[in-house]
Design a protein around this motif. Sequence first.
Motif, mmCIF file in Angstrom:
data_model
loop_
_atom_site.group_PDB
_atom_site.id
_atom_site.type_symbol
_atom_site.label_atom_id
_atom_site.label_comp_id
_atom_site.label_asym_id
_atom_site.label_seq_id
_atom_site.Cartn_x
_atom_site.Cartn_y
_atom_site.Cartn_z
ATOM 1 N N SER A 39 8.126 2.568 6.283
ATOM 2 C CA SER A 39 6.866 3.899 6.119
ATOM 3 C C SER A 39 7.693 5.197 5.665
ATOM 4 O O SER A 39 8.258 5.731 6.337
ATOM 5 C CB SER A 39 5.938 4.031 7.187
ATOM 6 O OG SER A 39 5.035 4.743 6.892
ATOM 7 N N LEU A 40 7.782 5.462 4.364
ATOM 8 C CA LEU A 40 8.596 6.217 3.776
ATOM 9 C C LEU A 40 7.930 7.707 3.790
ATOM 10 O O LEU A 40 6.675 7.714 3.143
ATOM 11 C CB LEU A 40 9.085 5.994 2.474
ATOM 12 C CG LEU A 40 9.662 4.667 2.157
ATOM 13 C CD1 LEU A 40 10.235 4.626 0.807
ATOM 14 C CD2 LEU A 40 10.763 4.441 3.200
ATOM 15 N N PRO A 41 8.248 8.894 4.380
ATOM 16 C CA PRO A 41 7.636 9.945 4.013
ATOM 17 C C PRO A 41 7.602 10.296 2.431
ATOM 18 O O PRO A 41 8.483 9.837 1.843
ATOM 19 C CB PRO A 41 8.414 10.976 4.826
ATOM 20 C CG PRO A 41 9.119 10.502 5.918
ATOM 21 C CD PRO A 41 9.423 8.980 5.416
ATOM 22 N N HIS A 42 6.863 11.299 2.078
ATOM 23 C CA HIS A 42 6.732 11.569 0.798
ATOM 24 C C HIS A 42 7.987 12.878 0.260
ATOM 25 O O HIS A 42 8.119 13.076 -1.033
ATOM 26 C CB HIS A 42 5.329 12.145 0.519
ATOM 27 C CG HIS A 42 4.409 11.283 0.330
ATOM 28 N ND1 HIS A 42 4.219 10.178 -0.475
ATOM 29 C CD2 HIS A 42 3.119 11.017 1.085
ATOM 30 C CE1 HIS A 42 3.318 9.407 -0.338
ATOM 31 N NE2 HIS A 42 2.617 9.942 0.797
ATOM 32 N N ASP A 91 14.027 11.744 1.418
ATOM 33 C CA ASP A 91 13.976 10.418 2.119
ATOM 34 C C ASP A 91 13.918 9.455 1.294
ATOM 35 O O ASP A 91 14.458 8.379 1.275
ATOM 36 C CB ASP A 91 12.637 10.438 3.304
ATOM 37 C CG ASP A 91 13.007 11.351 4.351
ATOM 38 O OD1 ASP A 91 13.964 11.191 4.931
ATOM 39 O OD2 ASP A 91 11.943 12.250 4.647
ATOM 40 N N ARG A 92 13.075 9.552 0.075
ATOM 41 C CA ARG A 92 12.913 8.637 -0.960
ATOM 42 C C ARG A 92 14.421 8.389 -1.918
ATOM 43 O O ARG A 92 14.615 7.381 -2.238
ATOM 44 C CB ARG A 92 11.775 8.914 -1.730
ATOM 45 C CG ARG A 92 10.666 9.016 -1.085
ATOM 46 C CD ARG A 92 9.536 8.752 -2.049
ATOM 47 N NE ARG A 92 8.284 8.547 -0.865
ATOM 48 C CZ ARG A 92 7.456 7.609 -1.184
ATOM 49 N NH1 ARG A 92 7.456 6.628 -2.172
ATOM 50 N NH2 ARG A 92 6.289 7.191 -0.364
ATOM 51 N N ASP A 137 2.198 2.935 2.774
ATOM 52 C CA ASP A 137 1.677 4.460 3.504
ATOM 53 C C ASP A 137 2.925 5.080 3.771
ATOM 54 O O ASP A 137 4.075 4.508 4.305
ATOM 55 C CB ASP A 137 0.943 3.754 4.640
ATOM 56 C CG ASP A 137 -0.419 3.308 3.968
ATOM 57 O OD1 ASP A 137 -0.570 3.515 2.990
ATOM 58 O OD2 ASP A 137 -1.212 2.984 4.972
ATOM 59 N N SER A 138 2.825 6.547 3.771
ATOM 60 C CA SER A 138 3.583 7.173 4.530
ATOM 61 C C SER A 138 3.036 7.296 6.031
ATOM 62 O O SER A 138 2.193 6.604 6.347
ATOM 63 C CB SER A 138 3.327 8.756 3.892
ATOM 64 O OG SER A 138 2.025 9.165 4.555
ATOM 65 N N GLU A 148 -0.190 8.555 6.983
ATOM 66 C CA GLU A 148 -1.481 7.596 6.214
ATOM 67 C C GLU A 148 -1.352 6.426 6.888
ATOM 68 O O GLU A 148 -2.587 5.993 7.049
ATOM 69 C CB GLU A 148 -0.987 7.288 4.751
ATOM 70 C CG GLU A 148 -0.867 8.537 3.694
ATOM 71 C CD GLU A 148 -0.036 8.465 2.381
ATOM 72 O OE1 GLU A 148 -0.450 9.224 1.298
ATOM 73 O OE2 GLU A 148 0.460 7.301 2.212
#
Length: 234
Positions: free
Chosen positions: A150-153, A157-158, A194-195, A198
Amino acid sequence: MTPQVTSLFDHGGRDYDALVAANPGYHRDLHRAARHLHLPGDGRGLHLLDLGCGTGASTRALHQALPAATITAVDGSARMLARAREKTWPTTVRFVHADARHLTAAGVHGPFDGILAAYLLRNLPDPDAGLHLLHDLLRPGAPLAVHDYSLPHRRADRLLWHAVCWTVIIPAGRWVTGDTALYRYLWRSALDFDSPPELAARMRRTGFTGVHVEHTAGWQRTLTHTFLGRRPVA
């Protein structure tokens, strides 16, 4: 899972263990996720569900955390499940080949005293329907642990996820299996999912209470999380 996603896991099922073994945090984090269910004692008298068990790594984590519990482990990929069944298990563990959306037809019935869903929700065509299914399979008051990417925006991180996938995961998949389709799907699906806020909000909307997030350690501490909640007591 959709037939297309199931086919990807069928193709990569035999070599999946070799690839995840190269990730030093993979098994450690599954064991932590199982312990985060906070079920009593050694699990005696409890019936647990491992939905999306794959080759059995999450099942092993559940069994080691709660060795006296009865565990039903389900997966939609026949080849992943065949790999799981090749391993040594006690009689308290049974494996069932079934799509998550058709559990009743496969003889899988609740209520369960706890559910672990590792790397599952992201692969379902409708995560809301998946969470409602998990909610309804639980005994009132029982816990759910959703463990997944679940990756933060945040851009950093991306970029880390892109770097890990294209310099490690996808090349390793090509070297071990000769094909990269499953691992390119992993890269894309995590980006689209989802983050952490989310997914936590999605669980609350479904009706889970006490929803909170446990973070992992190591290089993937911002990328992989365990989301915990309980079905409310009626």
